[in-house]
Design an enzyme around this catalytic site. Structure first.
Site, PDB file in Angstrom:
ATOM      1  N   HIS A  94       9.432  14.788  12.688  1.00 14.83           N
ATOM      2  CA  HIS A  94       9.538  15.563  11.247  1.00 14.83           C
ATOM      3  C   HIS A  94       8.508  16.603  10.875  1.00 14.83           C
ATOM      4  O   HIS A  94       9.333  17.394  10.476  1.00 14.83           O
ATOM      5  CB  HIS A  94       9.823  13.888   9.797  1.00 14.83           C
ATOM      6  CG  HIS A  94      11.058  13.272   9.484  1.00 14.83           C
ATOM      7  ND1 HIS A  94      11.073  12.997  11.048  1.00 14.83           N
ATOM      8  CD2 HIS A  94      11.477  13.616   9.089  1.00 14.83           C
ATOM      9  CE1 HIS A  94      12.700  11.669  10.489  1.00 14.83           C
ATOM     10  NE2 HIS A  94      12.757  12.592   8.614  1.00 14.83           N
ATOM     11  N   HIS A 141       5.458   6.370  10.028  1.00 10.78           N
ATOM     12  CA  HIS A 141       4.238   7.099  11.060  1.00 10.78           C
ATOM     13  C   HIS A 141       2.986   6.737  10.579  1.00 10.78           C
ATOM     14  O   HIS A 141       2.967   6.645   9.540  1.00 10.78           O
ATOM     15  CB  HIS A 141       4.422   8.836  10.817  1.00 10.78           C
ATOM     16  CG  HIS A 141       5.143   9.178  11.470  1.00 10.78           C
ATOM     17  ND1 HIS A 141       5.540   8.712  12.943  1.00 10.78           N
ATOM     18  CD2 HIS A 141       7.098   9.159  11.415  1.00 10.78           C
ATOM     19  CE1 HIS A 141       6.574   9.758  13.567  1.00 10.78           C
ATOM     20  NE2 HIS A 141       7.664   9.688  12.445  1.00 10.78           N
TER      21      HIS A 141
END
Length: 325
Positions: A94, A141
């Protein structure tokens, strides 16, 4: 790790802001923003973003499956995304995609359109920062994953940008471009790193490389045979010329184009999966069979290369027929 861990939302502003920001790094964004840029802003800008996006995402996905760094533990974090939890964490794709797309858009448009550079830079920083922060907020993350992803994209942009004109010229003029645009990504998909257990990274990578391959063939074909249809001043309104009528035409192009893309995707999914079921003799609901290499790769690649080709060739031709160019 329990991705379905219960949680209570205490700040709905942050919750919806970062859930929306996370969507900016997913298929729903790619399948709308990248084609919109191609149909309404500038072909060269769109070409750069699509090619860089494909390269960056392939590097990021392969890096995940080679490094095999786990995602954050839950608990203590709460993971808000179920599907992505099956993947490894480092680097954040991302963050890679957001950085690559926003800053390649900035570099591609700065020299072609008149707008304050500070405004463009602020937009690129805001876009990439929101996506990066969303990966922390959703618990998918660590800070290191996000920083690593953004840094990898930044390095690639620094390396690619000075050579972009030469790369673009080869993509548009080389007679080998259509063959290599299909063969190289397909070879990369079939030779994707093998994992001990199933992960959606190979399927996602095949989807991205397939879309990029189909679009690249479309770029080449347009330059060879349809250049006149793509050089119209009316097709490139640019930032300074935006007005009510132009915005209506842009919206019409987008709606027509998205309709064609969605129909193409659904049709090709049905046709390709039907052919593969016939060839490999597996029932309709057999998810394990669809995850096999010989099924998953052609299924995803053919479907999304058709989508990429449709977006760059079929849709603009339809725009021309409908008088939207």
């Amino acid at each position: 790790q329990d991705c379905a861990q219960k949680y209570v939302v205490k700040n709905y502003f942050y919750y919806y802001l970062f859930r929306f920001s996370a969507a900016l790094g997913e298929e729903v964004f790619y399948i709308t923003f990248l084609p919109f840029t191609y149909w309404n802003i500038d072909h060269s800008v769109s070409r750069r973003m699509i090619v860089i996006w494909s390269v960056v995402m392939y590097i990021g996905q392969v890096s995940k499956d080679l490094l095999k760094w786990p995602r954050p533990l839950s608990p203590p974090v709460v993971k808000l995304e179920r599907r992505a939890d099956a993947e490894y964490g480092m680097p954040s794709t991302h963050a890679m995609a957001a950085t690559a797309i926003s800053f390649s858009f900035l570099s591609a448009t700065t020299g072609q359109y008149k707008y304050p550079f500070e405004l463009g830079l602020t937009g690129a920083l805001l876009f990439s920062t929101l996506v990066c922060l969303s990966r922390l907020y959703t618990g998918m993350h660590t800070v290191l994953d996000v920083l690593g992803g953004a840094l990898i994209s930044a390095v690639l942009l620094v390396l690619v940008c000075p050579a972009w004109d030469s790369i673009d010229h080869v993509l548009l003029t080389s007679p080998l471009c259509p063959l290599l645009s299909i063969a190289v990504p397909l070879l990369l998909c079939y030779n994707y790193p093998k994992l001990d257990s199933y992960s959606p990274t190979r399927a996602d990578t095949t989807t991205i490389l397939g879309a990029g391959a189909g679009a690249t063939v479309g770029f080449w074909l347009n330059n060879q045979y349809l250049a006149a249809a793509y050089s119209s001043d009316g097709f490139r309104p640019g930032f300074p010329l935006l007005s009510g009528p132009v915005l209506v035409v842009m919206l019409a192009r987008f709606l027509v184009g998205i309709g064609v893309i969605l129909v193409t995707r659904q049709l090709m999914k049905s046709v390709v999966l039907g052919v593969l079921r016939y060839c490999y003799k597996f029932p309709v609901g057999d998810l394990e069979a669809r995850r096999r290499l010989e099924v998953e790769v052609p299924y995803k690649f053919v479907t999304y290369s058709s989508v990429g080709f449709s977006a760059t060739v079929v849709v603009p031709l339809l725009h021309q027929v409908l008088g939207l160019i």
